[in-house]
Scaffold this active site. Sequence first.
Site, PDB file in Angstrom:
ATOM      1  N   MET A 167       0.814  -1.210   0.000  1.00  0.00           N
ATOM      2  CA  MET A 167       0.000   0.000   0.000  1.00  0.00           C
ATOM      3  C   MET A 167       0.852   1.268   0.000  1.00  0.00           C
ATOM      4  O   MET A 167       1.815   1.367   0.765  1.00  0.00           O
ATOM      5  CB  MET A 167      -0.897   0.044   1.248  1.00  0.00           C
ATOM      6  CG  MET A 167      -1.860  -1.110   1.386  1.00  0.00           C
ATOM      7  SD  MET A 167      -2.910  -0.882   2.838  1.00  0.00           S
ATOM      8  CE  MET A 167      -3.922  -2.352   2.742  1.00  0.00           C
ATOM      9  N   GLU A 168       0.458   2.213  -0.826  1.00  0.00           N
ATOM     10  CA  GLU A 168       0.954   3.590  -0.725  1.00  0.00           C
ATOM     11  C   GLU A 168      -0.205   4.421  -0.210  1.00  0.00           C
ATOM     12  O   GLU A 168      -1.242   4.549  -0.883  1.00  0.00           O
ATOM     13  CB  GLU A 168       1.424   4.109  -2.080  1.00  0.00           C
ATOM     14  CG  GLU A 168       1.908   5.554  -2.024  1.00  0.00           C
ATOM     15  CD  GLU A 168       2.113   6.185  -3.382  1.00  0.00           C
ATOM     16  OE1 GLU A 168       1.994   7.428  -3.471  1.00  0.00           O
ATOM     17  OE2 GLU A 168       2.372   5.452  -4.357  1.00  0.00           O
ATOM     18  N   LEU A 169      -0.035   5.008   0.978  1.00  0.00           N
ATOM     19  CA  LEU A 169      -1.148   5.663   1.655  1.00  0.00           C
ATOM     20  C   LEU A 169      -0.845   7.138   1.921  1.00  0.00           C
ATOM     21  O   LEU A 169       0.068   7.709   1.343  1.00  0.00           O
ATOM     22  CB  LEU A 169      -1.470   4.911   2.950  1.00  0.00           C
ATOM     23  CG  LEU A 169      -1.799   3.418   2.794  1.00  0.00           C
ATOM     24  CD1 LEU A 169      -2.038   2.771   4.157  1.00  0.00           C
ATOM     25  CD2 LEU A 169      -3.014   3.218   1.884  1.00  0.00           C
TER      26      LEU A 169
END
Length: 487
Positions: A252-254
Amino acid sequence: MPSVEEALPRHKGIFYGGSWRDPVSPSWVEIIAPATGKVLTTTMQASASDVPLAVAAARNGFDVWRGVPPLERAGILREMARLVRNHAREFALLDAHNCGSPLRHLDYEADRCGFVLEYFAGLVTEMKGHSVPQGFDSISFSVREPYGVVARIAASNHPLLFTVGKAAAVLAAGNSIVIKPPHQAPLSALRSAEIFDGLLPPGVFNVLTGGREVGAALASDPGVAMVGLVGGSDAGRSVLHAAADTIKRTIMELSGKNALIALPDADPERVAAGMVRGMNYTWCGQSMSSPTRAFVHADICDAVLARLPAHLAKVRPGLPEDPQTTMGSLIDRTAFEKVKSYIAIGIEEGAKLIYGGHPPTDPALSTGYFMLPTIFADVTMNMRIARDEIFGPVQAVLKWTDEAEMLRQVNELEFGLSCSVWTRDVTRAHRIVSRVEAGFCWINEASRHAQGSPFGGYKQSGLGREECLEELLAFTQEKNIIIGLGS
């Protein structure tokens, strides 16, 4: 050069198992051009009922694709790259009008997407296991194998890169993919499915349009082995909850609430230019790595603030196809109203608005979701504009004098995606960077990515690393094998 009407995808449904299909319960949605507020086209939207069917088709595709030799898979990825570049202007038109972004800055995104496909094609032989010495009577070694069906859920700020580009490592590793494009901007994903149709085995590359319901169903479906997400931290938590029952792997890139740190010896002109460049105003500040908190030392703060207007005046909001446009619109009314509300909150909490704070006055932009670059000074860490991810063109400037206290404030939030440090002192720069809790840092630079360098966040800004070999390996699992050699 084609028009946007000529570039629109011909199919309005969903794509899985190598075929275009109507959703189980068809519902039509209007796709809005956020720069004008006009309807671009209409598409069908999937629901949770379509997910098991698409996943089953993807599983069938995986059973074929995993057996394709790695170098042959690499050749197909390179052909995908060629097709993306051949249709670069179509993709640029679609993302420009679907997202309100400047067309002049989007041609390179198709080229970058092609490069990402080629990059991971070149790494297929690096999916290596290892051996462990056991003596003469046995051998122990490991191999890397794909997971199976991977779901990729994309954000709206870079639709082509976050759908086709994020498919590259998944496919190179031998997995099949189900892509859920952003519900506001599905057009480039649908067009890519048309362009790639027939190139990969049926079921390997699949596209399901839809909203949160579809994303949640993909994250919880037992046939999905891994989920990738580019989105906000709230979406990340939802995906993790949905994936928990089947213990899915995630990448994930959050969210980010990133810091730019200007030390007292930094050149005020370079700092001001870096603040503006780092904010990614081309995408109306809709970038999770933008330095939305600028910690500027008191010795140079006034000088930096004095230089900002000259740089900001060069940022020109406009319609996507206007060659003079350097700043796009926000993605939709929800984003526009959120940014407006945070500007009002900043003023109410006592921050000093020194630039922007309202939509542009050009009548041609009055029906779109535009907002000028907005800078607040005299910001403190108890203000919401210093703590909340706004995801728009709003930057808060915080003056500091004490290094230890500044670093405490930089690190006190739950986010840790990126950080930009500005100084002439390389020793001090490294000391600062070593104390910053962020996964991707720049020194005297901002915003630039470098393919092959691991991109990802600390804390609640993400899981895993992308744009590098580690991303490819993340889509494989290691199997160990021991062979007895004794008589």
